[in-house]
Design an enzyme around this catalytic site. Structure first.
Site, short mmCIF file in Angstrom:
data_model
loop_
_atom_site.label_atom_id
_atom_site.label_comp_id
_atom_site.label_asym_id
_atom_site.label_seq_id
_atom_site.Cartn_x
_atom_site.Cartn_y
_atom_site.Cartn_z
N GLY A 71 0.81 -1.21 0.00
CA GLY A 71 0.00 0.00 0.00
C GLY A 71 0.85 1.26 0.00
O GLY A 71 0.54 2.23 -0.71
N HIS A 201 -1.98 -7.80 2.28
CA HIS A 201 -1.99 -8.37 3.64
C HIS A 201 -3.16 -7.89 4.50
O HIS A 201 -3.34 -8.37 5.62
CB HIS A 201 -0.64 -8.16 4.34
CG HIS A 201 -0.36 -6.78 4.83
ND1 HIS A 201 -0.47 -6.45 6.16
CD2 HIS A 201 0.04 -5.65 4.20
CE1 HIS A 201 -0.13 -5.17 6.31
NE2 HIS A 201 0.19 -4.68 5.14
N CYS A 325 1.21 1.65 12.76
CA CYS A 325 2.35 2.43 12.27
C CYS A 325 2.78 3.48 13.28
O CYS A 325 3.90 3.93 13.27
CB CYS A 325 1.98 3.12 10.97
SG CYS A 325 0.91 2.10 9.99
C1 PLP Z 1 -1.93 -0.70 6.03
C2 PLP Z 1 -2.26 0.56 5.31
C3 PLP Z 1 -1.36 1.14 4.39
C4 PLP Z 1 0.02 0.57 4.16
O1 PLP Z 1 0.00 -0.60 3.41
P1 PLP Z 1 1.33 -1.52 3.41
O2 PLP Z 1 1.02 -2.58 2.41
O3 PLP Z 1 1.47 -2.04 4.79
O4 PLP Z 1 2.45 -0.63 2.98
C5 PLP Z 1 -1.75 2.27 3.71
N1 PLP Z 1 -2.96 2.84 3.93
C6 PLP Z 1 -3.84 2.33 4.79
C7 PLP Z 1 -5.17 2.97 4.95
C8 PLP Z 1 -3.53 1.18 5.52
O5 PLP Z 1 -4.41 0.68 6.39
#
Ligand code: PLP
Length: 390
Positions: A71, A201, A325
């Protein structure tokens, strides 16, 4: 001890069918899809299939799907890539105060490079008013980025209305839909989305792989450089096991979506009602109805979220305060602050995010344990006792 995983917004377990398929693409079908020989061709075929599976989940054309490392990378490619490609048209971007840091920090980096960014506020339920988005539009606005569902409090945003506004003004519309894809029905055409971020994930796929939907015709430039993979927008040998896993997870999610949503909504509502019945001064954070099926988020007055988490963990329950995070940092959540909460209340928040494998027994166990912990922590809190004496 009973173990209850209530942190599906941070990550989900990889589905066993997904994991076993991935192993095949590490050990048996390991060719590089750019190679011309049979090993390469075989992998290439699987890559094409995964692209179709992902496209199918969001109503896109397979050629509009770009595989990324997750993401975060998809958000960065969308925002930086569109900004760089459309600089001649303008240098203004509109987003919100409650975005994931992948969007917020990408926007902040662009500000240092001369772009202007408007961070639109939200109401007490973490919902953006489409009118505020429209009011923020200037002659030089090139991109609007609003998340589909918030990762902390689960609030669903008025995406269709914002998509319509963006289209009327000829501005690209990106949505970080990481929480929603695979967990909530999305069709990019119905919602008027030009770019969409997803991550495997968060819906029972593997970590470290995601995708960016880019509507045909959107002007975008690469932000990293190398080979010609993914139309040069994401160079580097494709993460084949991850991408195959993402494709399979997308296929499963599509098939399961309706049943999963009904299951999660029921458990969520039992948990919310149960907490409200058993614990006083428990404030539900986020929107009462426009929220993700699996999201529960409460603030308990007089209590630190961290203390609550540690005590829940000792009883086998995994939740989170703020988002994964930002946990580890003692700053209160930017989302809760944007919703107008005081620092004190924002520190006392607990997110319980449910998943497809959770059961009624998990909810019952949590409803037994949580009120005890809250009562004990409050009995030790000078704030709570001071308040009671006063
Ligand atoms: C988890 C998340 C991300 C980050 O995605 P990753 O694949 O862990 O880099 C970005 N935006 C939102 C809204 C998320 O919940």
């Amino acid at each position: 001890m009973r173990k209850v995983y209530f942190d599906h917004s941070a990550t989900t377990p990889t589905a066993p069918e997904v994991a076993s398929l991935m192993v095949e693409y590490m050990t048996t079908h390991y060719g590089n899809p750019s190679s011309v020989h049979s090993f390469g061709r075989e992998t290439k075929k699987a890559l094409i299939k995964a692209r179709a599976q992902v496209a199918e989940l969001i109503g896109a054309n397979p050629l509009e799907i770009l595989f990324t490392s997750g993401g975060t990378e998809a958000d960065n490619i969308a925002i930086r890539g569109v900004a760089k490609a459309n600089k001649k048209r303008g240098n203004h971007i509109i987003t919100t105060q409650i975005e994931h840091h992948a969007v917020l920090h990408a926007c902040e980096a662009l500000e240092k490079e001369g772009f202007r960014v408007t961070y639109v506020p939200v109401d007490e339920y973490a919902r953006v008013n489409p009118k505020d988005i429209e009011d923020a539009i200037c002659d030089d606005t090139i991109l609007i980025s609003v998340m589909f569902a918030n990762n902390e409090v689960g609030t669903l945003q008025p995406i269709k209305e914002i998509g319509k506004i963006a289209k009327e003004h000829g501005i690209y519309f990106h949505t970080d839909a990481v929480q929603a894809v695979g967990n909530y029905p999305i069709d990019v055409n119905e919602y008027g989305i030009d770019l969409l971020t997803m991550s495997a994930h968060k819906f029972h796929g593997p970590k470290g792989v995601g995708a960016l939907y880019i509507r045909k015709g959107v002007k975008i430039r690469p932000i990293s450089f190398g080979g010609a993979q993914e139309r040069t927008l994401r160079p580097g040998t494709e993460n084949i096991p991850g991408i195959i896993g993402l494709g399979k997870a997308a296929e499963i999610a599509k098939a399961e979506l309706e049943g999963k949503m009904a299951h999660l909504q029921r458990l969520r509502d039992r948990l919310i009602t149960g907490i409200q019945e058993r614990i006083d001064e428990a404030k539900l954070n986020g929107h009462p109805t426009e929220r993700m099926p699996g999201n529960v988020n409460f603030s308990f007055r007089y209590i630190e979220g961290e203390a609550l988490l540690l005590n829940l963990d000792l009883r086998g329950i995994a939740g989170s305060s703020g988002s994964a995070c930002t946990s580890g940092s003692l700053d209160p959540s930017h989302v809760l602050l944007a919703m107008g909460m005081t620092h004190e209340i924002a520190h006392g928040s607990l997110r319980l995010s449910l998943g497809r494998d959770n059961t009624d027994e998990d909810v019952d166990y949590c409803l037994e344990v949580l009120p005890e912990i809250v009562a004990r922590l409050r009995s030790m809190s000078p704030l709570y006792n001071g308040n009671k004496e006063a």
